[in-house]
Design a protein around this motif. Structure first.
Motif, PDB file in Angstrom:
ATOM      1  N   ARG A   2       0.662  -1.131  -0.052  1.00 22.17           N
ATOM      2  CA  ARG A   2      -0.078   0.003   0.082  1.00 22.17           C
ATOM      3  C   ARG A   2       0.737   1.247   0.114  1.00 22.17           C
ATOM      4  O   ARG A   2       0.314   2.400  -0.477  1.00 22.17           O
ATOM      5  N   PHE A   3       1.993   1.232   0.520  1.00 24.43           N
ATOM      6  CA  PHE A   3       2.984   2.530   0.782  1.00 24.43           C
ATOM      7  C   PHE A   3       4.472   2.230   0.793  1.00 24.43           C
ATOM      8  O   PHE A   3       4.728   1.330   0.924  1.00 24.43           O
ATOM      9  N   VAL A   4       5.148   3.246   0.491  1.00 24.42           N
ATOM     10  CA  VAL A   4       6.531   3.139   0.638  1.00 24.42           C
ATOM     11  C   VAL A   4       6.910   4.087   1.707  1.00 24.42           C
ATOM     12  O   VAL A   4       6.676   5.422   1.688  1.00 24.42           O
ATOM     13  N   SER A   5       7.975   3.874   2.596  1.00 28.80           N
ATOM     14  CA  SER A   5       8.402   4.986   3.526  1.00 28.80           C
ATOM     15  C   SER A   5      10.032   4.294   3.535  1.00 28.80           C
ATOM     16  O   SER A   5      10.506   3.413   3.328  1.00 28.80           O
ATOM     17  N   ALA A   6      10.686   5.634   4.076  1.00 23.03           N
ATOM     18  CA  ALA A   6      12.232   5.377   4.111  1.00 23.03           C
ATOM     19  C   ALA A   6      12.489   6.517   5.167  1.00 23.03           C
ATOM     20  O   ALA A   6      12.037   7.569   5.342  1.00 23.03           O
ATOM     21  N   SER A   7      13.710   6.175   5.932  1.00 17.64           N
ATOM     22  CA  SER A   7      14.259   6.882   6.938  1.00 17.64           C
ATOM     23  C   SER A   7      15.715   6.910   7.097  1.00 17.64           C
ATOM     24  O   SER A   7      16.108   5.943   6.606  1.00 17.64           O
ATOM     25  N   ILE A   8      16.419   7.845   7.436  1.00 21.37           N
ATOM     26  CA  ILE A   8      17.796   8.062   7.998  1.00 21.37           C
ATOM     27  C   ILE A   8      18.025   8.026   9.135  1.00 21.37           C
ATOM     28  O   ILE A   8      17.330   9.113   9.854  1.00 21.37           O
ATOM     29  N   THR A   9      18.606   7.174  10.078  1.00 17.34           N
ATOM     30  CA  THR A   9      18.602   6.977  11.295  1.00 17.34           C
ATOM     31  C   THR A   9      20.169   7.329  12.068  1.00 17.34           C
ATOM     32  O   THR A   9      21.001   6.521  11.198  1.00 17.34           O
ATOM     33  N   HIS A  10      20.306   7.719  12.987  1.00 18.64           N
ATOM     34  CA  HIS A  10      21.571   8.044  13.540  1.00 18.64           C
ATOM     35  C   HIS A  10      21.889   6.602  14.401  1.00 18.64           C
ATOM     36  O   HIS A  10      21.117   6.307  14.985  1.00 18.64           O
ATOM     37  N   ARG A  11      23.057   5.984  14.046  1.00 20.66           N
ATOM     38  CA  ARG A  11      23.201   4.680  14.458  1.00 20.66           C
ATOM     39  C   ARG A  11      23.410   4.577  16.073  1.00 20.66           C
ATOM     40  O   ARG A  11      23.057   3.657  16.839  1.00 20.66           O
ATOM     41  N   VAL A  12      24.318   5.509  16.652  1.00 21.15           N
ATOM     42  CA  VAL A  12      24.589   5.629  18.082  1.00 21.15           C
ATOM     43  C   VAL A  12      23.588   6.050  18.900  1.00 21.15           C
ATOM     44  O   VAL A  12      23.187   5.392  19.911  1.00 21.15           O
ATOM     45  N   THR A  13      22.544   7.361  18.523  1.00 23.42           N
ATOM     46  CA  THR A  13      21.516   7.773  19.317  1.00 23.42           C
ATOM     47  C   THR A  13      20.506   7.142  19.029  1.00 23.42           C
ATOM     48  O   THR A  13      19.409   7.343  19.678  1.00 23.42           O
ATOM     49  N   SER A  14      20.290   6.435  17.677  1.00 25.68           N
ATOM     50  CA  SER A  14      18.890   5.652  17.409  1.00 25.68           C
ATOM     51  C   SER A  14      17.696   6.877  17.097  1.00 25.68           C
ATOM     52  O   SER A  14      16.896   6.480  17.461  1.00 25.68           O
ATOM     53  N   LYS A  15      18.169   7.919  16.698  1.00 28.78           N
ATOM     54  CA  LYS A  15      17.320   9.231  16.556  1.00 28.78           C
ATOM     55  C   LYS A  15      17.188   9.402  14.788  1.00 28.78           C
ATOM     56  O   LYS A  15      18.203   8.959  14.213  1.00 28.78           O
ATOM     57  N   GLN A  16      15.854   9.258  14.365  1.00 26.56           N
ATOM     58  CA  GLN A  16      15.470   9.641  13.061  1.00 26.56           C
ATOM     59  C   GLN A  16      16.172  10.917  12.617  1.00 26.56           C
ATOM     60  O   GLN A  16      15.229  11.781  13.006  1.00 26.56           O
ATOM     61  N   VAL A  17      16.956  11.173  11.507  1.00 22.42           N
ATOM     62  CA  VAL A  17      17.128  12.376  11.093  1.00 22.42           C
ATOM     63  C   VAL A  17      16.275  12.796  10.238  1.00 22.42           C
ATOM     64  O   VAL A  17      16.002  14.226  10.178  1.00 22.42           O
ATOM     65  N   ALA A  18      15.915  12.092   9.233  1.00 24.59           N
ATOM     66  CA  ALA A  18      14.969  12.424   7.886  1.00 24.59           C
ATOM     67  C   ALA A  18      14.071  11.373   7.743  1.00 24.59           C
ATOM     68  O   ALA A  18      14.442  10.099   7.751  1.00 24.59           O
ATOM     69  N   VAL A  19      12.697  11.639   7.561  1.00 24.89           N
ATOM     70  CA  VAL A  19      11.609  10.426   7.196  1.00 24.89           C
ATOM     71  C   VAL A  19      11.008  10.978   6.127  1.00 24.89           C
ATOM     72  O   VAL A  19      10.722  12.179   6.174  1.00 24.89           O
ATOM     73  N   ALA A  20      10.570  10.110   5.114  1.00 25.13           N
ATOM     74  CA  ALA A  20       9.607  10.321   3.980  1.00 25.13           C
ATOM     75  C   ALA A  20       8.778   9.298   3.765  1.00 25.13           C
ATOM     76  O   ALA A  20       9.366   8.109   3.829  1.00 25.13           O
ATOM     77  N   GLY A  21       7.567   9.227   3.508  1.00 27.74           N
ATOM     78  CA  GLY A  21       6.730   8.387   2.894  1.00 27.74           C
ATOM     79  C   GLY A  21       5.617   8.559   2.196  1.00 27.74           C
ATOM     80  O   GLY A  21       5.155   9.830   2.344  1.00 27.74           O
ATOM     81  N   THR A  22       5.003   7.798   1.522  1.00 29.19           N
ATOM     82  CA  THR A  22       3.985   7.887   0.565  1.00 29.19           C
ATOM     83  C   THR A  22       2.632   7.969   1.404  1.00 29.19           C
ATOM     84  O   THR A  22       1.708   8.337   0.798  1.00 29.19           O
ATOM     85  N   ASN A  23       2.779   7.830   2.716  1.00 30.94           N
ATOM     86  CA  ASN A  23       1.215   7.798   3.593  1.00 30.94           C
ATOM     87  C   ASN A  23       1.291   9.094   4.117  1.00 30.94           C
ATOM     88  O   ASN A  23       0.246   9.467   4.842  1.00 30.94           O
ATOM     89  N   SER A  24       2.168  10.188   4.197  1.00 31.61           N
ATOM     90  CA  SER A  24       2.291  11.494   4.617  1.00 31.61           C
ATOM     91  C   SER A  24       1.335  12.404   3.852  1.00 31.61           C
ATOM     92  O   SER A  24       1.062  12.088   2.537  1.00 31.61           O
ATOM     93  N   LYS A  25       0.673  13.390   4.356  1.00 29.29           N
ATOM     94  CA  LYS A  25      -0.275  14.305   3.643  1.00 29.29           C
ATOM     95  C   LYS A  25       0.412  14.699   2.328  1.00 29.29           C
ATOM     96  O   LYS A  25      -0.311  15.056   1.376  1.00 29.29           O
ATOM     97  N   ASP A  26       1.596  15.453   2.707  1.00 33.24           N
ATOM     98  CA  ASP A  26       1.951  16.421   1.537  1.00 33.24           C
ATOM     99  C   ASP A  26       2.540  15.667   0.263  1.00 33.24           C
ATOM    100  O   ASP A  26       2.327  15.956  -0.715  1.00 33.24           O
ATOM    101  N   ILE A  27       2.712  14.321   0.331  1.00 28.52           N
ATOM    102  CA  ILE A  27       3.382  13.534  -0.675  1.00 28.52           C
ATOM    103  C   ILE A  27       2.095  12.803  -1.382  1.00 28.52           C
ATOM    104  O   ILE A  27       1.804  12.472  -2.531  1.00 28.52           O
ATOM    105  N   LYS A  28       1.109  12.419  -0.453  1.00 27.10           N
ATOM    106  CA  LYS A  28      -0.197  11.571  -0.685  1.00 27.10           C
ATOM    107  C   LYS A  28      -0.976  12.389  -1.847  1.00 27.10           C
ATOM    108  O   LYS A  28      -1.529  11.650  -2.794  1.00 27.10           O
TER     109      LYS A  28
END
Length: 186
Positions: free
Chosen positions: A96-122
């Motif tokens: 149904r959808f595609v999502s991708a994220s870039i995560t910092h390995r040491v702190t496990s925090k997501q730096v950037a997220v994008a997905g086709t389920n978000s309002k602006d892309i959908k």
């Protein structure tokens, strides 16, 4: 202690109490009112016999991390790879959808997220799970990661994923938009 005194009284003469063996209640009453201590200080449930010298608190255990293989050698690369290449790319594709994220390995925090389920892309896309949607997710993720000053990442596909089709489209879109992606295939 009461059981101990009652057993002692019962064994020394049955139910008759002599002057030397008074009842447990009279012993406690006499000692409490005189201010003396009736018996030795006891610990909880009488566990003083089970106290180790190494562990002064009974029934508490120190959890130690023990390696399954204590002779295993950890290489320099294994110890430093999280710091030398701190950002990882994670791509998830469903029917149904595609999502991708870039995560910092040491702190496990997501730096950037994008997905086709978000309002602006959908609203822009005709379908949320085809190749053009994957290219759009890669382009938007590249913009958001550049805003967060991330210009390189590492991608290792999951065991069940093959590096082809939609996953390859997301990674290729990131590379085309200025993010350096190192792909490690097993």
């Amino acid at each position: 202690m009461l059981k101990h005194l009652a057993r002692k009284v019962w064994n020394n003469g049955g139910h008759r109490l002599s002057r030397g063996h008074q009842g447990a209640s009279s012993v406690f009453a006499r000692d409490i009112h005189s201010g003396k201590q009736a018996c030795q200080p006891r610990s909880f449930f009488g566990v003083e016999d089970f106290v180790d010298h190494d562990n002064p608190k009974p029934y508490t255990y120190m959890k130690a991390k023990v390696s399954k293989n204590p002779n295993k050698h950890i290489s320099f690369k294994q110890r430093t790879v999280a710091f030398m290449q701190p950002f990882t790319l994670d791509v998830f594709i469903s029917k149904r959808f595609v999502s991708a994220s870039i995560t910092h390995r040491v702190t496990s925090k997501q730096v950037a997220v994008a997905g086709t389920n978000s309002k602006d892309i959908k609203a822009i896309l005709r379908s949320k799970a085809d190749i053009p949607a994957c290219l759009a997710v890669g382009r938007i993720l590249a913009e958001r990661s550049r805003e967060a000053d991330v210009y390189s990442a590492v991608y290792t596909p999951r065991d069940r994923d093959k590096f082809e089709g939609k996953i390859r489209a997301v990674v290729q879109s990131l590379i085309d938009n200025g993010i350096d992606i190192k792909v490690y295939l097993n």
